[in-house]
Design a protein around this motif. Structure first.
Motif, PDB file in Angstrom:
ATOM      1  N   ARG A 394       0.803  -1.208   0.000  1.00 37.10           N
ATOM      2  CA  ARG A 394       0.000   0.000   0.000  1.00 37.10           C
ATOM      3  C   ARG A 394       0.840   1.263   0.000  1.00 37.10           C
ATOM      4  O   ARG A 394       0.524   2.236  -0.643  1.00 37.10           O
ATOM      5  CB  ARG A 394      -0.943   0.000   1.208  1.00 37.10           C
ATOM      6  CG  ARG A 394      -1.760   1.260   1.260  1.00 37.10           C
ATOM      7  CD  ARG A 394      -3.034   1.158   2.049  1.00 37.10           C
ATOM      8  NE  ARG A 394      -3.408  -0.215   2.390  1.00 37.10           N
ATOM      9  CZ  ARG A 394      -3.285  -0.710   3.613  1.00 37.10           C
ATOM     10  NH1 ARG A 394      -2.777   0.010   4.575  1.00 37.10           N
ATOM     11  NH2 ARG A 394      -3.681  -1.934   3.862  1.00 37.10           N
TER      12      ARG A 394
ATOM     13  N   TYR B  11     -11.510  -1.838   8.525  1.00 42.45           N
ATOM     14  CA  TYR B  11     -10.217  -1.242   8.895  1.00 42.45           C
ATOM     15  C   TYR B  11     -10.411  -0.424  10.140  1.00 42.45           C
ATOM     16  O   TYR B  11     -11.416   0.267  10.290  1.00 42.45           O
ATOM     17  CB  TYR B  11      -9.697  -0.331   7.772  1.00 42.45           C
ATOM     18  CG  TYR B  11      -9.351  -1.052   6.502  1.00 42.45           C
ATOM     19  CD1 TYR B  11      -8.227  -1.881   6.438  1.00 42.45           C
ATOM     20  CD2 TYR B  11     -10.130  -0.894   5.360  1.00 42.45           C
ATOM     21  CE1 TYR B  11      -7.907  -2.531   5.256  1.00 42.45           C
ATOM     22  CE2 TYR B  11      -9.814  -1.537   4.181  1.00 42.45           C
ATOM     23  CZ  TYR B  11      -8.703  -2.355   4.134  1.00 42.45           C
ATOM     24  OH  TYR B  11      -8.380  -2.994   2.981  1.00 42.45           O
ATOM     25  N   MET B  13      -8.664   2.498  12.391  1.00 47.59           N
ATOM     26  CA  MET B  13      -7.569   3.460  12.557  1.00 47.59           C
ATOM     27  C   MET B  13      -7.839   4.211  13.837  1.00 47.59           C
ATOM     28  O   MET B  13      -8.615   5.162  13.842  1.00 47.59           O
ATOM     29  CB  MET B  13      -7.530   4.440  11.389  1.00 47.59           C
ATOM     30  CG  MET B  13      -7.273   3.743  10.064  1.00 47.59           C
ATOM     31  SD  MET B  13      -7.455   4.875   8.687  1.00 47.59           S
ATOM     32  CE  MET B  13      -6.012   5.888   8.913  1.00 47.59           C
ATOM     33  N   VAL B  18     -13.636   1.732   9.554  1.00 47.52           N
ATOM     34  CA  VAL B  18     -14.162   1.853   8.199  1.00 47.52           C
ATOM     35  C   VAL B  18     -14.563   0.467   7.731  1.00 47.52           C
ATOM     36  O   VAL B  18     -13.746  -0.445   7.693  1.00 47.52           O
ATOM     37  CB  VAL B  18     -13.096   2.428   7.233  1.00 47.52           C
ATOM     38  CG1 VAL B  18     -13.672   2.543   5.827  1.00 47.52           C
ATOM     39  CG2 VAL B  18     -12.597   3.767   7.724  1.00 47.52           C
ATOM     40  N   ALA B  20     -14.985  -1.482   4.920  1.00 47.36           N
ATOM     41  CA  ALA B  20     -14.616  -1.390   3.513  1.00 47.36           C
ATOM     42  C   ALA B  20     -15.343  -2.442   2.685  1.00 47.36           C
ATOM     43  O   ALA B  20     -15.571  -2.259   1.498  1.00 47.36           O
ATOM     44  CB  ALA B  20     -13.106  -1.548   3.350  1.00 47.36           C
ATOM     45  N   PRO B  39     -17.168   3.369  -7.821  1.00 50.01           N
ATOM     46  CA  PRO B  39     -16.483   4.613  -7.462  1.00 50.01           C
ATOM     47  C   PRO B  39     -15.304   4.361  -6.524  1.00 50.01           C
ATOM     48  O   PRO B  39     -15.214   3.306  -5.889  1.00 50.01           O
ATOM     49  CB  PRO B  39     -17.576   5.428  -6.765  1.00 50.01           C
ATOM     50  CG  PRO B  39     -18.594   4.440  -6.328  1.00 50.01           C
ATOM     51  CD  PRO B  39     -18.535   3.293  -7.280  1.00 50.01           C
ATOM     52  N   SER B  40     -14.470   5.364  -6.471  1.00 52.50           N
ATOM     53  CA  SER B  40     -13.308   5.292  -5.592  1.00 52.50           C
ATOM     54  C   SER B  40     -13.769   5.134  -4.140  1.00 52.50           C
ATOM     55  O   SER B  40     -14.723   5.782  -3.731  1.00 52.50           O
ATOM     56  CB  SER B  40     -12.488   6.567  -5.763  1.00 52.50           C
ATOM     57  OG  SER B  40     -11.290   6.462  -5.080  1.00 52.50           O
ATOM     58  N   GLY B  41     -13.127   4.267  -3.417  1.00 55.01           N
ATOM     59  CA  GLY B  41     -13.477   4.071  -2.009  1.00 55.01           C
ATOM     60  C   GLY B  41     -14.593   3.066  -1.800  1.00 55.01           C
ATOM     61  O   GLY B  41     -15.035   2.852  -0.679  1.00 55.01           O
ATOM     62  N   SER B  42     -15.047   2.422  -2.889  1.00 54.11           N
ATOM     63  CA  SER B  42     -16.164   1.483  -2.734  1.00 54.11           C
ATOM     64  C   SER B  42     -15.700   0.104  -2.267  1.00 54.11           C
ATOM     65  O   SER B  42     -16.518  -0.766  -2.000  1.00 54.11           O
ATOM     66  CB  SER B  42     -16.923   1.367  -4.065  1.00 54.11           C
ATOM     67  OG  SER B  42     -16.046   0.976  -5.092  1.00 54.11           O
ATOM     68  N   GLY B  43     -14.385  -0.114  -2.173  1.00 55.47           N
ATOM     69  CA  GLY B  43     -13.893  -1.381  -1.622  1.00 55.47           C
ATOM     70  C   GLY B  43     -13.338  -2.344  -2.656  1.00 55.47           C
ATOM     71  O   GLY B  43     -13.097  -3.516  -2.351  1.00 55.47           O
ATOM     72  N   LYS B  44     -13.080  -1.845  -3.873  1.00 53.90           N
ATOM     73  CA  LYS B  44     -12.605  -2.738  -4.942  1.00 53.90           C
ATOM     74  C   LYS B  44     -11.225  -3.325  -4.608  1.00 53.90           C
ATOM     75  O   LYS B  44     -11.000  -4.538  -4.717  1.00 53.90           O
ATOM     76  CB  LYS B  44     -12.517  -1.960  -6.280  1.00 53.90           C
ATOM     77  CG  LYS B  44     -13.821  -1.271  -6.673  1.00 53.90           C
ATOM     78  CD  LYS B  44     -13.708  -0.564  -7.998  1.00 53.90           C
ATOM     79  CE  LYS B  44     -12.712   0.579  -8.024  1.00 53.90           C
ATOM     80  NZ  LYS B  44     -13.080   1.734  -7.174  1.00 53.90           N
ATOM     81  N   SER B  45     -10.312  -2.437  -4.213  1.00 56.99           N
ATOM     82  CA  SER B  45      -8.959  -2.918  -3.884  1.00 56.99           C
ATOM     83  C   SER B  45      -9.003  -3.876  -2.702  1.00 56.99           C
ATOM     84  O   SER B  45      -8.319  -4.899  -2.679  1.00 56.99           O
ATOM     85  CB  SER B  45      -8.036  -1.743  -3.559  1.00 56.99           C
ATOM     86  OG  SER B  45      -7.850  -0.946  -4.699  1.00 56.99           O
ATOM     87  N   THR B  46      -9.818  -3.522  -1.723  1.00 59.37           N
ATOM     88  CA  THR B  46      -9.946  -4.382  -0.546  1.00 59.37           C
ATOM     89  C   THR B  46     -10.386  -5.780  -0.964  1.00 59.37           C
ATOM     90  O   THR B  46      -9.821  -6.791  -0.519  1.00 59.37           O
ATOM     91  CB  THR B  46     -10.976  -3.780   0.430  1.00 59.37           C
ATOM     92  OG1 THR B  46     -10.568  -2.449   0.747  1.00 59.37           O
ATOM     93  CG2 THR B  46     -11.085  -4.599   1.690  1.00 59.37           C
TER      94      THR B  46
HETATM   95  N1  ADP Z   1      -5.429   0.220   5.287  1.00 61.81           N
HETATM   96  C1  ADP Z   1      -6.535   0.928   5.409  1.00 61.81           C
HETATM   97  N2  ADP Z   1      -6.814   1.536   6.582  1.00 61.81           N
HETATM   98  C2  ADP Z   1      -7.937   2.243   6.735  1.00 61.81           C
HETATM   99  N3  ADP Z   1      -8.863   2.413   5.789  1.00 61.81           N
HETATM  100  C3  ADP Z   1      -8.655   1.835   4.594  1.00 61.81           C
HETATM  101  C4  ADP Z   1      -7.484   1.060   4.342  1.00 61.81           C
HETATM  102  N4  ADP Z   1      -7.538   0.616   3.070  1.00 61.81           N
HETATM  103  C5  ADP Z   1      -8.690   1.079   2.566  1.00 61.81           C
HETATM  104  N5  ADP Z   1      -9.352   1.803   3.479  1.00 61.81           N
HETATM  105  C6  ADP Z   1     -10.669   2.421   3.313  1.00 61.81           C
HETATM  106  O1  ADP Z   1     -11.560   1.422   2.902  1.00 61.81           O
HETATM  107  C7  ADP Z   1     -12.425   1.908   1.909  1.00 61.81           C
HETATM  108  C8  ADP Z   1     -12.278   1.064   0.637  1.00 61.81           C
HETATM  109  O2  ADP Z   1     -10.992   1.302   0.103  1.00 61.81           O
HETATM  110  P1  ADP Z   1     -10.489   0.599  -1.225  1.00 61.81           P
HETATM  111  O3  ADP Z   1     -10.749  -0.841  -1.111  1.00 61.81           O
HETATM  112  O4  ADP Z   1      -9.085   1.022  -1.446  1.00 61.81           O
HETATM  113  O5  ADP Z   1     -11.439   1.239  -2.317  1.00 61.81           O
HETATM  114  P2  ADP Z   1     -11.238   1.356  -3.890  1.00 61.81           P
HETATM  115  O6  ADP Z   1     -10.125   0.476  -4.289  1.00 61.81           O
HETATM  116  O7  ADP Z   1     -12.550   0.937  -4.417  1.00 61.81           O
HETATM  117  O8  ADP Z   1     -10.986   2.803  -4.157  1.00 61.81           O
HETATM  118  C9  ADP Z   1     -12.065   3.348   1.694  1.00 61.81           C
HETATM  119  O9  ADP Z   1     -12.932   4.134   2.486  1.00 61.81           O
HETATM  120  C10 ADP Z   1     -10.663   3.454   2.236  1.00 61.81           C
HETATM  121  O10 ADP Z   1     -10.417   4.740   2.737  1.00 61.81           O
END
Ligand code: ADP
Ligand code: MG
Lengths: 396, 221
Positions: A394, B11, B13, B18, B20, B39-46
């Motif tokens: 990340r 997640y 913090m 959050v 995700a 959209p950005s922040g929707s949890g795709k990467s997660t």
């Molecule tokens: N390591 C992390 N710690 C805290 N919050 C996270 C972390 N990674 C992602 N998030 C939060 O989780 C949500 C989904 O993130 P992410 O999966 O990266 O979305 P996308 O890839 O769709 O943009 C977002 O609100 C992001 O801020």
């Protein structure tokens, strides 16, 4: 394994400046160990070497050593000497006397220690190791000749004394037949400040029959210790005291020296250990920074399938390579420093000290470097290996 | 091939939590080409990180070939990442001290493949992605599109069943993005590999066999 090595080496090269500093840190630590130990061995060898040449000798003194000083109890009698002659295993006994005398040269008066003894014994004892700068040594019939120490010749009088100069000792005229070289650390006390006469002349000018010092030579070096004990017993009996005489074999002097050297070695090891601790903090620091800097890289490696143990071994390998290089360079550096130090020590002490660089010290130095490297690399390596792949990626 | 059961990720913090990912149930079949948009922040990467075994869910599970990955040891997960999954990142994530060939060979190195075999395979893969003339270049000497193609070659080095791409075209221009999609399409069509990509680009999503939309940590139907 070879590939891992290359990979680790690559990342060391990538951070050249820092790696070099770390290598140097370890090198200095190891160099300190190697140099100090090598000079220590050289010094020990130089001193015990000189003593070993006289291993068949027992010094007998009327007194004892208390702490660092010699306390005189009196003097030996003729009866003591004739008793010694009856002890088996003794090859030769020679007696000596000494005392302060008033010495006059060109109207200058200086109190100086005058030493008289069997000329052959004194020759073996002082002339052979120290050497003469001028003239010759005394002969048994040189009643009017004297040989003077370096400081007597150069420092005690306004003018420098040479062979054929005339001195007056306690009112008697003597002619200088020889001048000693400057004595080294071991001998300067006994030689530099003294004037040497034949035993007969010394007894005359000092107006004494007192025997202050007896040197005994034995046939068998192995028996020296036993004979020394017997000498002490007999003389103590004669004087009715149980600690009147002290008979010291060269062996026990060497042992005493050995004790001193153990202490010196301990101190040196302590200094070297501190240097090493500093160096190992350096490695740990470098490795920790390396881990932090490469958080991302480690994460990528784990994301593409590296196991924790792969990462651990990579980082350990890296710190081992760094410390091994430090160890090897440190050994070379230590070698050079040992030579320089021993040269300086030689000129300072007058003793001929050659640094002895033992292979086991070099191997030990490299081994210590490696151990330090692995131990101080372990924490950062473990930290690296514990990283989660996603945490690391990340922050890319 | 891959399916999830009530997959959730929260997640934390400090005081803030959050969510995700919320109870995602998704099934991806063998040989499928699926695009995930949202959209950005929707949890795709997660979601992708969990599917790729880079991260652990807060609750729920990811099953790969019927195996619950939540029950596997660290080493077994590393083996899955190495052997079954090829991951492509938006930032390429090449190791900058290694050249293209060495980067591609790295997963095989961790798999214990011998040096000769490793470098031979790596070169073949680089030829396949059209970089046969750039094998000794360092990442810094390559364009973004070229770096991403190196990353694709790397993801293929242990012959994975699944290739996962998190916005693989996100950091390259349109032309390079098309080239990358062509390669991924080819991997799916000609070699039958399962492809999962996240993208913002509707045009790119249209090339996939199936598209899933995400919002607020949920996969919509
Ligand atoms: N390591 C992390 N710690 C805290 N919050 C996270 C972390 N990674 C992602 N998030 C939060 O989780 C949500 C989904 O993130 P992410 O999966 O990266 O979305 P996308 O890839 O769709 O943009 C977002 O609100 C992001 O801020
Ligand atoms: Mg994302």
């Amino acid at each position: 394994m070879r590939d891992k090595f290359l990979l680790a080496f690559r990342s060391i090269k990538e951070r050249k400046a820092r790696s070099i500093l770390t290598v140097l840190g370890i090198a200095v630590g190891i160099a300190a160990i190697v140099a100090l130990m090598s000079v220590g061995y050289g010094m020990e060898h130089a001193i015990t070497g000189e003593l070993t040449e006289m291993a068949d000798m027992i010094s007998v003194m009327p007194g004892e050593i208390r702490g660092a000083t010699y306390v005189e109890r009196g003097s030996f009698t003729d009866r003591d000497v004739s008793d010694l002659q009856r002890i088996g295993g003794i090859k030769d006994i020679s007696t000596m006397t000494y005392d302060a005398a008033k010495v006059e040269y060109r109207n200058e008066n200086v109190p100086i220690f005058v030493f008289g003894g069997d000329t052959k014994e004194l020759e073996g004892f002082y002339v052979d190791p120290v050497g003469l700068k001028e003239g010759r040594w005394l002969r048994e019939n040189d009643y009017k000749g004297c040989v003077i120490g370096d400081r007597v010749a150069n420092d005690f009088f306004d003018e420098v004394l040479h062979v054929n100069d005339k001195l007056v000792i306690n009112g008697e005229k003597f002619i200088v037949v020889g001048v000693f070289e400057k004595g080294d650390m071991l001998y300067s006390n006994d030689v530099d400040r003294n004037i040497f006469l034949t035993l007969r002349a010394a007894k005359e000018v000092l107006r004494t029959d007192e025997i202050k010092y007896i040197i005994v030579r034995v046939y068998e070096i192995d028996e020296a210790e036993g004979i020394a004990e017997e000498i002490e017993e007999r003389i103590n009996d004669n004087h009715g005291l149980d600690d009147f005489a002290m008979a010291m074999t060269m062996g026990s002097m060497i042992e005493m020296m050995g004790d001193i050297f153990n202490i010196i070695r301990g101190v040196l090891a302590g200094i070297a250990a501190i240097a090493l601790i500093v160096a190992s903090i350096g490695i740990m620091n470098t490795m920790l920074m390396s881990v932090m800097e490469r958080t991302h890289e480690i994460g990528v490696m784990k994301a593409i399938g590296a196991k924790s143990s792969d990462v651990l071994s990579l980082f350990l390998l890296e710190s081992s390579i760094v410390s091994l290089m430090g160890g090897v360079i440190g050994c070379l550096l230590g070698w050079v420093v040992a030579k320089v130090l021993s040269f300086l020590a030689s000129t300072a002490s007058g003793l001929e000290i050659a640094a002895i660089v033992k292979p086991e010290v070099l191997l030990g130095g490299i081994a210590v470097a490696l151990i330090v490297g692995v131990l101080s690399g372990f924490y950062p390596a473990r930290k690296a290996s514990k990283m989660s792949p996603v945490e690391a990626v990340r922050y890319g | 091939m891959i399916h999830t059961e009530n997959l959730s990720k929260t997640y934390r913090m400090g005081e803030v939590e959050v969510q995700a990912l919320r109870d995602v149930n998704l099934e991806i079949k063998d040989g499928e080409f699926i695009a995930i948009i949202g959209p950005s922040g929707s949890g795709k990467s997660t979601l992708l990180n969990l599917l790729g075994c880079l991260d652990k869910p807060t609750s729920g599970a990811v099953f790969i070939d019927g195996i619950n990955t939540g029950k596997l040891s660290e080493n077994a997960l590393a083996e899955i990442r190495r052997e079954k999954i090829g991951f492509i990142f938006q930032q390429f994530n090449l190791i900058h001290t290694l050249n293209a060939l060495e980067n591609v060979a790295l997963p095989m190195f961790f798999a214990g493949v011998g040096r000769e075999a490793r470098l031979k395979k790596a070169e073949e893969l680089l030829v396949k992605v059209g970089l046969g003339d750039r094998i000794y270049h360092k990442p810094s000497e390559l364009s973004g599109g070229q770096q991403q193609r190196v990353a694709i070659a790397r993801s293929l080095s242990n012959d994975p069943e699944v290739v996962i791409g998190d916005e693989p075209t996100g950091n390259v221009d349109t032309e390079a993005g098309d080239a990358i999609m062509d390669i991924l399409e080819g991997l799916n069509r000609d070699e039958g590999r399962t492809i999962i990509v996240v993208t913002h680009d509707a045009e790119i999503a249209a090339r996939a066999g199936r598209t899933k939309r995400m919002r607020d940590g949920k996969v919509l139907d």
